[in-house]
Design an enzyme around this catalytic site. Structure first.
Site, mmCIF file in Angstrom:
data_model
loop_
_atom_site.group_PDB
_atom_site.id
_atom_site.type_symbol
_atom_site.label_atom_id
_atom_site.label_comp_id
_atom_site.label_asym_id
_atom_site.label_seq_id
_atom_site.Cartn_x
_atom_site.Cartn_y
_atom_site.Cartn_z
ATOM 1 C CG HIS A 122 -1.981 -1.041 1.197
ATOM 2 N ND1 HIS A 122 -2.820 -1.246 0.123
ATOM 3 C CD2 HIS A 122 -2.315 -1.969 2.131
ATOM 4 C CE1 HIS A 122 -3.630 -2.255 0.391
ATOM 5 N NE2 HIS A 122 -3.337 -2.719 1.596
ATOM 6 C CG ASP A 159 -3.350 -8.219 0.807
ATOM 7 O OD1 ASP A 159 -2.579 -8.506 1.732
ATOM 8 O OD2 ASP A 159 -4.372 -7.514 0.962
ATOM 9 C CG HIS A 161 -7.119 -4.925 1.955
ATOM 10 N ND1 HIS A 161 -6.702 -5.865 2.890
ATOM 11 C CD2 HIS A 161 -8.258 -4.378 2.449
ATOM 12 C CE1 HIS A 161 -7.552 -5.891 3.893
ATOM 13 N NE2 HIS A 161 -8.502 -4.997 3.665
ATOM 14 C CG ASP A 243 -5.521 -9.723 3.547
ATOM 15 O OD1 ASP A 243 -5.161 -10.267 2.494
ATOM 16 O OD2 ASP A 243 -5.241 -8.537 3.824
#
Length: 308
Positions: A122, A159, A161, A243
């Site tokens: 990120h 991931d 996200h 996740d």
């Protein structure tokens, strides 16, 4: 050939406030889950500012250094914090991916897994966010391209996200293909299919909340694997976030541990077909400790099998 496990105790020195999902226990559980596996265990070096300036401006490292607290915590945004050990951990995390690329490209190991924190996907060019300080996967890609002279590198991010930082850091890099699957809608809100980059080098795969591994497998078979074959990378870098697991508290995908095994097997098979099996994987998210440990072990076991 064998699989390298690259980590450093400094990555446990990045402490977050009580109740924060990106906590020291994540790495402790991962390392415990990998204890019994036959791996080449390697100590992560420190990255240098020169290394990091492949993706971040010098002013960014200076800003982070100025924020480093002498005690307690410094909050950088709603989700991202620094403790006194955070910069050391982040430089070790970046150093781990650099070492992994060096070892895999030198033929010292078949592939490598970096058990590190803070995560990286990120962090944008000059913005820390989403628990991340440095863009580790993007750094690995630029190191492989610019230092080792590879022609093409692919980053695959599974991931839950969206890897907005990796996308931002490699947006203008035609030698890098960035593939990222993510739940949508979900924070950070980026990752739409129309975000393809100026060179058509970005492939985003949105996945609906409550969808499971069957949906993921179909999307990868239809879109990701053909794109990788067409791009023919010299190295595949994996942003390995766990996740998307059904037990994870921060999202609503319903993958199971065997889905991470399947996806890792497929990516390693493609690497064997396209680039001599060369894979570097780096830990991103995963916030249910048991699911994280089980899924990471399954991922690394698949890497070990592929390297044999």
């Amino acid at each position: 050939m064998t699989t390298a496990l690259i980590t450093h105790a400094d990555c446990l020195g990045h402490v977050t406030p009580d109740g924060h999902p990106e906590r020291v226990a994540r790495l402790e559980h991962v390392l415990h889950a990998l204890e019994s596996l036959d791996l080449m265990r390697v100590t992560a070096p420190l990255a240098t500012d020169d290394d990091l300036q492949r993706i971040h401006p010098a002013s960014y490292m200076q800003m982070l250094a100025s924020k480093l607290p002498g005690g307690g915590f410094q909050q950088l945004d709603a989700d991202t914090h620094m403790s006194p050990g955070s910069l050391e951990a982040a430089y070790r995390a970046a150093g781990a991916v650099l070492k992994a690329v060096d070892m895999v490209l030198a033929g010292e190991v078949g592939n490598a897994f970096c058990a590190i924190r803070p995560p990286g996907h990120h962090a944008e060019t000059a913005i820390p966010m989403g628990f991340c300080l440095f863009g580790n996967a993007a750094l690995a890609a630029k190191h492989a391209l610019d230092h080792h002279g590879l022609d093409r590198v692919a980053v695959v991010d599974f991931d839950v996200h969206h890897g907005n930082g990796t996308q931002d850091l490699l947006w203008n890099e035609p030698r890098a293909l960035v593939v990222t699957s993510q739940q949508m809608p979900l924070w950070p809100g980026t990752g739409k299919p129309e975000e393809t980059g100026p060179h058509g080098n970005i492939l985003n795969i949105p996945l609906a909340p409550e969808s499971d591994g069957t949906v993921m497998r179909a999307a990868y078979e239809a879109q990701v694997f053909p794109r990788l074959r067409n791009f023919a990378p010299d190295l595949i870098i994996i942003s390995a976030g766990f996740d998307a697991h059904a037990d994870d508290p921060l999202a609503q995908l319903n993958w199971q541990t065997e889905d991470f095994t399947w996806l890792t097997d497929q990516l390693c098979a493609l690497a064997a077909e396209l680039c001599g099996g060369r894979v570097v994987s780096t830990l991103e998210g995963g916030y249910d400790l048991q699911a994280l440990a089980q899924s990471t072990r399954a991922h690394v076991e698949a890497l070990i099998e592929a390297a044999r």
